[in-house]
Write a protein that holds these residues in place. Sequence first.
Motif, PDB file in Angstrom:
ATOM      1  N   PHE A  81      28.104  37.633  46.459  1.00  0.00           N
ATOM      2  CA  PHE A  81      27.759  38.151  45.331  1.00  0.00           C
ATOM      3  C   PHE A  81      28.462  39.333  45.054  1.00  0.00           C
ATOM      4  O   PHE A  81      29.244  39.316  44.072  1.00  0.00           O
ATOM      5  CB  PHE A  81      26.190  38.139  45.436  1.00  0.00           C
ATOM      6  N   ALA A  82      28.387  40.415  45.942  1.00  0.00           N
ATOM      7  CA  ALA A  82      29.214  41.514  45.598  1.00  0.00           C
ATOM      8  C   ALA A  82      30.792  41.345  45.530  1.00  0.00           C
ATOM      9  O   ALA A  82      31.234  42.103  44.655  1.00  0.00           O
ATOM     10  CB  ALA A  82      28.778  42.785  46.675  1.00  0.00           C
ATOM     11  N   ALA A  83      31.375  40.519  46.435  1.00  0.00           N
ATOM     12  CA  ALA A  83      32.654  40.378  46.442  1.00  0.00           C
ATOM     13  C   ALA A  83      32.883  39.593  45.166  1.00  0.00           C
ATOM     14  O   ALA A  83      34.080  39.911  44.599  1.00  0.00           O
ATOM     15  CB  ALA A  83      33.082  39.350  47.650  1.00  0.00           C
ATOM     16  N   ASP A  84      32.236  38.663  44.638  1.00  0.00           N
ATOM     17  CA  ASP A  84      32.551  38.115  43.255  1.00  0.00           C
ATOM     18  C   ASP A  84      32.638  38.905  42.155  1.00  0.00           C
ATOM     19  O   ASP A  84      33.438  38.849  41.233  1.00  0.00           O
ATOM     20  CB  ASP A  84      31.374  36.849  43.223  1.00  0.00           C
ATOM     21  N   ILE A  85      31.537  39.760  42.171  1.00  0.00           N
ATOM     22  CA  ILE A  85      31.671  40.680  41.083  1.00  0.00           C
ATOM     23  C   ILE A  85      32.702  41.469  41.081  1.00  0.00           C
ATOM     24  O   ILE A  85      33.355  41.749  39.947  1.00  0.00           O
ATOM     25  CB  ILE A  85      30.276  41.783  41.147  1.00  0.00           C
ATOM     26  N   LEU A  86      33.266  42.142  42.246  1.00  0.00           N
ATOM     27  CA  LEU A  86      34.494  43.004  42.285  1.00  0.00           C
ATOM     28  C   LEU A  86      35.720  42.129  41.922  1.00  0.00           C
ATOM     29  O   LEU A  86      36.582  42.724  41.137  1.00  0.00           O
ATOM     30  CB  LEU A  86      34.541  43.342  43.778  1.00  0.00           C
ATOM     31  N   ARG A  87      35.856  41.082  42.489  1.00  0.00           N
ATOM     32  CA  ARG A  87      36.807  40.173  42.075  1.00  0.00           C
ATOM     33  C   ARG A  87      37.302  39.694  40.613  1.00  0.00           C
ATOM     34  O   ARG A  87      38.055  39.890  40.145  1.00  0.00           O
ATOM     35  CB  ARG A  87      37.000  38.897  43.002  1.00  0.00           C
ATOM     36  N   GLU A  88      36.079  39.571  39.961  1.00  0.00           N
ATOM     37  CA  GLU A  88      35.708  39.175  38.693  1.00  0.00           C
ATOM     38  C   GLU A  88      36.144  40.340  37.727  1.00  0.00           C
ATOM     39  O   GLU A  88      36.632  40.267  36.601  1.00  0.00           O
ATOM     40  CB  GLU A  88      34.514  38.768  38.099  1.00  0.00           C
ATOM     41  N   GLU A  89      36.001  41.559  38.276  1.00  0.00           N
ATOM     42  CA  GLU A  89      36.475  42.843  37.422  1.00  0.00           C
ATOM     43  C   GLU A  89      37.983  42.665  37.313  1.00  0.00           C
ATOM     44  O   GLU A  89      38.717  43.347  36.239  1.00  0.00           O
ATOM     45  CB  GLU A  89      36.103  43.977  38.152  1.00  0.00           C
ATOM     46  N   GLY A  90      38.954  42.109  38.258  1.00  0.00           N
ATOM     47  CA  GLY A  90      40.030  41.968  37.979  1.00  0.00           C
ATOM     48  C   GLY A  90      40.962  43.255  38.414  1.00  0.00           C
ATOM     49  O   GLY A  90      42.106  43.026  38.510  1.00  0.00           O
ATOM     50  N   GLN A  91      40.425  44.182  39.049  1.00  0.00           N
ATOM     51  CA  GLN A  91      41.177  45.492  39.525  1.00  0.00           C
ATOM     52  C   GLN A  91      41.113  45.601  40.981  1.00  0.00           C
ATOM     53  O   GLN A  91      41.613  46.462  41.578  1.00  0.00           O
ATOM     54  CB  GLN A  91      40.690  46.904  39.064  1.00  0.00           C
ATOM     55  N   PHE A  92      40.291  44.578  41.793  1.00  0.00           N
ATOM     56  CA  PHE A  92      39.978  44.886  43.165  1.00  0.00           C
ATOM     57  C   PHE A  92      40.291  43.367  43.795  1.00  0.00           C
ATOM     58  O   PHE A  92      40.223  42.412  43.366  1.00  0.00           O
ATOM     59  CB  PHE A  92      38.586  45.164  43.362  1.00  0.00           C
ATOM     60  N   LYS A  93      41.077  43.693  45.026  1.00  0.00           N
ATOM     61  CA  LYS A  93      41.141  42.633  46.080  1.00  0.00           C
ATOM     62  C   LYS A  93      40.161  42.794  47.063  1.00  0.00           C
ATOM     63  O   LYS A  93      39.936  44.242  47.584  1.00  0.00           O
ATOM     64  CB  LYS A  93      42.768  42.667  46.514  1.00  0.00           C
ATOM     65  N   VAL A  94      39.358  42.035  47.782  1.00  0.00           N
ATOM     66  CA  VAL A  94      38.281  42.182  48.509  1.00  0.00           C
ATOM     67  C   VAL A  94      38.356  41.550  49.860  1.00  0.00           C
ATOM     68  O   VAL A  94      38.889  40.498  49.671  1.00  0.00           O
ATOM     69  CB  VAL A  94      36.846  41.708  47.811  1.00  0.00           C
TER      70      VAL A  94
END
Length: 65
Positions: free
Chosen positions: A23-36
């Motif tokens: 869930f946390a990884a999806d939120i970060l990736r959807e932001e578009g600024q982060f590679k997780v």
Amino acid sequence: MSPKNGTPILVLLVEDEALLRMFAADILREEGQFKVVEAASADEALTVLEVMAENVRAIITDVDM
């Protein structure tokens, strides 16, 4: 928050509960600024850091781990 060259910020996400980690990884990736990069344990996170420590800009971890 994205670097000037447009390269995504590399975040190491360490969480032992798979659903929370996803869930946390999806939120970060959807932001578009982060590679997780995800790790399920402290040992796994240390292995990741040994390989790519100079590239990791942020670490998010479970406080109880």
